[in-house]
Design a protein around this motif. Structure first.
Motif, PDB file in Angstrom:
ATOM      1  N   TYR B  65       0.870  -1.157   0.000  1.00  0.00           N
ATOM      2  CA  TYR B  65       0.000   0.000   0.000  1.00  0.00           C
ATOM      3  C   TYR B  65       0.911   1.213   0.000  1.00  0.00           C
ATOM      4  O   TYR B  65       1.859   1.256   0.781  1.00  0.00           O
ATOM      5  N   SER B  66       0.660   2.139  -0.876  1.00  0.00           N
ATOM      6  CA  SER B  66       1.565   3.284  -0.902  1.00  0.00           C
ATOM      7  C   SER B  66       0.827   4.580  -1.168  1.00  0.00           C
ATOM      8  O   SER B  66      -0.291   4.588  -1.665  1.00  0.00           O
ATOM      9  N   CYS B  67       1.486   5.659  -0.814  1.00  0.00           N
ATOM     10  CA  CYS B  67       0.973   6.988  -1.151  1.00  0.00           C
ATOM     11  C   CYS B  67       1.939   7.558  -2.181  1.00  0.00           C
ATOM     12  O   CYS B  67       3.121   7.726  -1.903  1.00  0.00           O
ATOM     13  N   TYR B  79       5.184   7.390   0.823  1.00  0.00           N
ATOM     14  CA  TYR B  79       5.447   6.327   1.811  1.00  0.00           C
ATOM     15  C   TYR B  79       4.828   5.031   1.339  1.00  0.00           C
ATOM     16  O   TYR B  79       3.900   5.022   0.534  1.00  0.00           O
ATOM     17  N   GLY B  81       4.254   0.564   2.452  1.00  0.00           N
ATOM     18  CA  GLY B  81       4.349  -0.523   3.424  1.00  0.00           C
ATOM     19  C   GLY B  81       3.577  -1.719   2.917  1.00  0.00           C
ATOM     20  O   GLY B  81       2.713  -1.591   2.052  1.00  0.00           O
ATOM     21  N   PRO B  82       3.898  -2.903   3.460  1.00  0.00           N
ATOM     22  CA  PRO B  82       3.290  -4.125   2.942  1.00  0.00           C
ATOM     23  C   PRO B  82       1.827  -4.289   3.359  1.00  0.00           C
ATOM     24  O   PRO B  82       1.406  -3.750   4.374  1.00  0.00           O
ATOM     25  N   THR B  83       1.094  -5.053   2.559  1.00  0.00           N
ATOM     26  CA  THR B  83      -0.279  -5.412   2.896  1.00  0.00           C
ATOM     27  C   THR B  83      -0.353  -6.940   2.882  1.00  0.00           C
ATOM     28  O   THR B  83       0.549  -7.606   2.371  1.00  0.00           O
ATOM     29  N   LEU B  84      -1.425  -7.496   3.452  1.00  0.00           N
ATOM     30  CA  LEU B  84      -1.541  -8.958   3.536  1.00  0.00           C
ATOM     31  C   LEU B  84      -1.632  -9.562   2.132  1.00  0.00           C
ATOM     32  O   LEU B  84      -2.351  -9.069   1.272  1.00  0.00           O
ATOM     33  N   THR B 135       6.424   2.176   8.434  1.00  0.00           N
ATOM     34  CA  THR B 135       6.604   2.790   7.119  1.00  0.00           C
ATOM     35  C   THR B 135       7.842   3.682   7.022  1.00  0.00           C
ATOM     36  O   THR B 135       8.424   3.800   5.948  1.00  0.00           O
TER      37      THR B 135
END
Lengths: 288, 193
Positions: B65-67, B79, B81-84, B135
């Motif tokens: 997931y990122s912005c 930024y 970070g991982p998601t499931l 993050t």
């Protein structure tokens, strides 16, 4: 001098930003404690990275977690506060401002159509809770974003004949399914009250600093007992095995119906963010 | 957990087949960020025998997931970070078999399904878990955003990033058919008894 909409919206935006970047000290202390106590190698790796990240976020003025949440605020209005304007409007304005300026991924959508206005503001959103603070002149706002981990929370109403053992089992079984929620967890339990207040009690429990026990000795003993049992489940940091499954179990109670007892379990991740802004009667803002 | 390994993309099948659950890996090179809609499209194209605009072969897919913001037509990463990974399981076997993916990276907490595990064993692919909710740390390993594909997918558009020593990543599904999370489920079932 009155507390104006403009001051409130500045306080809201700053508190929300602070909540995303600075984790409360009581949580950091528990994480450090968990790191020293952790026996599994992967658990230790995870806790080390979590602590490194908290430090890095603080130093670089960066976000702690990429799930910046759906905005939520707890507002305590002093009964003698001189407020000019609409608090809710100010909160919406502050939220929109910070969503754009950081920028944040806007997580607030229509429940059915999933329409995303992109501002983190919509019908009855952000989530706002109001309380009156007697004999006070200040206005206090705590920002506490809601992360995408509420799917592992649970609510159940127990018949009195089921007894407290059934309630404890319900809590343990709920946590056993919460390995995907980024453990170590902070567990908030609402115990008693009515169906409409029990989830708020669980939320208040999560918000309570982790170094404070419930003042009721029987409830405090239940907190310790449940924490011990949960940390024997073997879930460990990030569900990779280990003993740090939870950092704390906080229970908040309310007197309830003689026949039934609602119980709510909130499975919050270690990153249980909260930051408060207090606006005094002169319009000065302090953050903590 | 004693061993630490550095992997450089593109990887080889042999390197991937040496990995075992519990090991810690650090990854460098170009990774592909893909979410569910991108997986669905990639699987559809591969099933039709068509090629993709980016190279999956011997590569790594990042469930993240990122912005991202676009300034003057150029995309930047704010930024990430991982998601499931679990929700991507449906399309993963096709991506492994026909796309040649060697690595999936997702948030620690849950892996992928039995069919994916089977494809991993057969064709040589692993699942690596990254610590979630960190993050500042995870973003610090991204050197730069390289490219963007399938912009019509909106939030599910595909970005590629150059990463340096991304990790620690914990091997959670390996080519022997081992899944650390299935093992974890058993530990918890036992504890509940």
């Amino acid at each position: 001098m009155a507390i104006t909409e403009e001051i409130i919206s500045i306080a809201v935006a700053s508190a929300y930003e602070r909540s995303l970047k600075v984790l409360p000290e009581d949580i950091i202390e528990k994480l450090q404690e968990a790191y020293y106590k952790e026996s599994s190698a992967s658990g230790k790796v995870v806790l080390e990275i979590i602590l490194k990240n908290i430090k890095l976020a603080r130093e670089k003025n960066f976000l702690i977690c990429q799930d910046t949440g759906m905005p939520r605020y707890f507002v305590r209005v002093g009964s003698e506060a001189n407020i000019k304007g609409d608090i809710e409007k100010a909160i919406r304005k502050g939220t929109e401002k910070i969503t754009k300026s950081i920028p944040l991924i806007a997580h607030t959508v229509h429940p059915l159509t999933r329409f995303n206005p992109g501002t983190n503001v919509g019908l009855r959103a952000p989530v706002i809770h109001f309380e009156i603070e007697p004999s006070c002149k200040y206005l206090e706002i705590t920002a506490a974003p809601v992360s995408a981990i509420e799917d592992r929370c649970a609510v159940k109403v127990f018949d009195v004949v089921e007894g407290k053992e059934a309630i404890k089992r319900f809590v343990i079984n709920t946590i056993a399914k919460a390995g995907t929620v980024c453990p170590p967890l902070i567990i908030g339990i609402g115990y008693g009250g009515s169906l409409d207040t029990v989830t708020k009690l669980a939320t208040n429990a999560v918000m309570r600093p982790l170094n404070q026990k419930n003042p009721d000795p029987d409830i405090a003993a239940m907190e310790i007992e449940l924490l011990e049992q949960i940390n024997h489940l073997g879930i460990g940091p990030m569900n990779l095995g280990g003993n740090a499954t939870a950092l704390a179990v906080n229970i908040e109670i309310a007197y309830t119906h003689s026949v039934c007892t609602p119980v709510a379990v909130r499975t919050e991740c270690w990153c249980a963010r909260r930051a408060t802004a207090r606006i005094d009667s002169e319009g000065n803002i302090t953050y903590f | 957990m004693e061993q630490k390994k550095h992997l450089y993309l593109p990887v080889t099948e042999e390197q991937i087949r040496e990995l075992r659950v519990g090991e810690v890996v650090y990854l460098s090179g170009v990774i592909i960020q893909m979410r569910s809609a991108a997986h669905a499209r990639a699987a559809e194209l591969l099933n039709e025998g068509k090629s993709l605009p980016f190279e999956l072969k011997n590569g790594a897919i990042y469930h993240a997931y990122s912005c991202n913001v676009q300034e003057g037509g150029i995309w930047h990463l704010c930024y990430i970070g991982p998601t499931l990974s679990y929700r991507m399981s449906k399309y993963a076997p096709v991506l492994i078999e026909k796309g040649g993916v060697r690595v999936f990276i997702g948030k620690a907490g849950d892996g992928m399904n039995e069919e994916t595990l089977k494809a991993m064993r057969e064709f040589g692919c692993v699942h690596l878990s990254q610590v979630g909710g960190v993050t500042a740390y995870n973003t610090s390993h991204v050197i730069k955003l390289v490219d963007v594909y399938w912009e019509d997918l909106g939030l599910d558009r595909v970005f590629t990033y150059e990463v340096k020593e991304m990790g620690p990543l914990i091997v959670t599904m390996d080519t022997l058919g081992q899944n650390l999370y299935f093992m974890q489920d058993k530990v918890q079932e036992k504890a509940l008894k």
